[in-house]
Scaffold this motif. Sequence first.
Motif, PDB file in Angstrom:
ATOM      1  N   GLU A 133       0.843  -1.194   0.000  1.00 43.85           N
ATOM      2  CA  GLU A 133       0.000   0.000   0.000  1.00 43.85           C
ATOM      3  C   GLU A 133       0.880   1.247   0.000  1.00 43.85           C
ATOM      4  O   GLU A 133       2.028   1.226   0.459  1.00 43.85           O
ATOM      5  CB  GLU A 133      -0.907   0.012   1.228  1.00 43.85           C
ATOM      6  CG  GLU A 133      -1.897  -1.132   1.293  1.00 43.85           C
ATOM      7  CD  GLU A 133      -3.038  -0.987   0.301  1.00 43.85           C
ATOM      8  OE1 GLU A 133      -3.813  -1.949   0.168  1.00 43.85           O
ATOM      9  OE2 GLU A 133      -3.165   0.093  -0.337  1.00 43.85           O
ATOM     10  N   VAL A 134       0.341   2.355  -0.468  1.00 43.05           N
ATOM     11  CA  VAL A 134       1.127   3.568  -0.614  1.00 43.05           C
ATOM     12  C   VAL A 134       1.573   4.128   0.735  1.00 43.05           C
ATOM     13  O   VAL A 134       2.576   4.844   0.829  1.00 43.05           O
ATOM     14  CB  VAL A 134       0.353   4.635  -1.415  1.00 43.05           C
ATOM     15  CG1 VAL A 134      -0.809   5.221  -0.594  1.00 43.05           C
ATOM     16  CG2 VAL A 134       1.300   5.734  -1.909  1.00 43.05           C
ATOM     17  N   ASP A 135       0.852   3.770   1.810  1.00 43.81           N
ATOM     18  CA  ASP A 135       1.222   4.258   3.142  1.00 43.81           C
ATOM     19  C   ASP A 135       1.683   3.118   4.043  1.00 43.81           C
ATOM     20  O   ASP A 135       1.544   3.167   5.268  1.00 43.81           O
ATOM     21  CB  ASP A 135       0.043   4.985   3.793  1.00 43.81           C
ATOM     22  CG  ASP A 135      -1.203   4.109   3.920  1.00 43.81           C
ATOM     23  OD1 ASP A 135      -1.206   2.973   3.374  1.00 43.81           O
ATOM     24  OD2 ASP A 135      -2.176   4.555   4.564  1.00 43.81           O
ATOM     25  N   ASP A 136       2.276   2.085   3.439  1.00 45.15           N
ATOM     26  CA  ASP A 136       2.699   0.920   4.209  1.00 45.15           C
ATOM     27  C   ASP A 136       3.925   1.233   5.061  1.00 45.15           C
ATOM     28  O   ASP A 136       4.765   2.075   4.704  1.00 45.15           O
ATOM     29  CB  ASP A 136       3.011  -0.237   3.254  1.00 45.15           C
ATOM     30  CG  ASP A 136       3.040  -1.581   3.962  1.00 45.15           C
ATOM     31  OD1 ASP A 136       2.007  -2.269   3.957  1.00 45.15           O
ATOM     32  OD2 ASP A 136       4.094  -1.932   4.534  1.00 45.15           O
ATOM     33  N   ASP A 137       4.032   0.519   6.170  1.00 45.70           N
ATOM     34  CA  ASP A 137       5.207   0.643   7.035  1.00 45.70           C
ATOM     35  C   ASP A 137       6.498   0.273   6.308  1.00 45.70           C
ATOM     36  O   ASP A 137       7.596   0.622   6.755  1.00 45.70           O
ATOM     37  CB  ASP A 137       5.069  -0.261   8.267  1.00 45.70           C
ATOM     38  CG  ASP A 137       3.956   0.179   9.199  1.00 45.70           C
ATOM     39  OD1 ASP A 137       3.494  -0.663   9.990  1.00 45.70           O
ATOM     40  OD2 ASP A 137       3.551   1.348   9.153  1.00 45.70           O
TER      41      ASP A 137
END
Length: 440
Positions: A133-137
Amino acid sequence: MHGHRPRTPETEHSRRWFMNKALLAGGVAAMATMTGCSSNSSGTADTAASSGAPGGMSSGMPSGGPGGGAGGMGPGASEVKYADFVGVTTDGKVVEDLYAIHSTDVSTDKVVKAAQAFLDGLTSKESKASVFEVDDDEWLAWSNVDGYQREGARMGDLTEKQRDLGYALLGAALSADGLTQTRNIMKLNAFLGDYSGGGRDTLTEGAYFFTFMGTPSTTRPWGFQYEGHHVAINYFVLGDQVVMTPTFMGSEPTSATYEGEKITLFTKETTAGLTLLRSLTDAQRKKVISSETKAGDNLKAGAGQDNVKLAHQGLIASGFTATQKDNLLDLVRVYVGNLADGHAEVRMREVEDHLDDTYFFWIGETEDSSAFYYRVHSPVVLIEYDAQSPLAYGNKDGGGGGMGGPGGTPTQQHIHTIIRTPNGGDYGVDLLKLHLENDH
């Protein structure tokens, strides 16, 4: 989106604690892994190499342990989750309204097409392991240590055609100099592997990984990460805006002959720092140089230090002469210039807008061959250059150095550098927040 890491805080903490125990028992090899040049033959040393070890570490390790506030060899225990990201600040408080969504008039079409071509060339299994995902850790889970366990598509496991597509992506994202520097770091990593006796799959040209956050697009936010020993490139794209920070580049050694090719790295970074320093008056230098005695590791904003609080030190550039300001901009341009030319110019304008709020700081001696540390720090850019003590190079035939660590004598044959965008700009986090607030 696929490629999600099956981590929980409990299992991750236990895994890292176990690895730390193994490292504590591992002697010299563990020291090398913890400080950036693993002597393991396995690629699974993982982030435990940089977690604060139970009970603490001695033997000349940085204060707080790796990843715990010194050089950030981690990420390890200090790794920040994406949702908790703040960015580099001077005091924990973000300076607001530094970044905005706008058109740069510099197309990102080439990098979008190159990224999609690379992804299309992967097998379904490789793609699944590489896309998040674009905001993944995953954004924040990078390290300069060779033995760190990485996600994504490993260059050495790809076909020649797939690798060529990967290099084409780097070529679209980076300048010609940036691509050459990245490839040369990879080559000297392989040189170090050969020098150390071979058989270490982390010390090869193939031990570098691509991961993707989001889907390549000219309108939607996305990005990619290219990472391995001594290289971590984080590249975020939103429309025609690009953020290529944090970008870590380093090498040990910095000069050697690999497969008949003489490679020397960080000459421009070294020379530009000295040029700026030598253009200062004696009175200015007294404010810039904190000490002529340098530690083996002075880096502050490395891996795992995404939320580091770093006060301004040194001398502010508002009092610089025009020539001194030009030298400062030339120094910044060396690092920003690893980004593709058009986007580098956009970034330089951002830096220049805050030039009078930029600080220059120095530790160490000032001769051409001296090992020194310098920092450029403004609200929108943080650059660190750190000549460090030798770890794995120079330990043969009485050549000096030996298997060392942060307590050793620093040398220009082991250099770490990093560039960041303070106050929430790294990984394009602030731009993504603005995008979500305004467009969704």
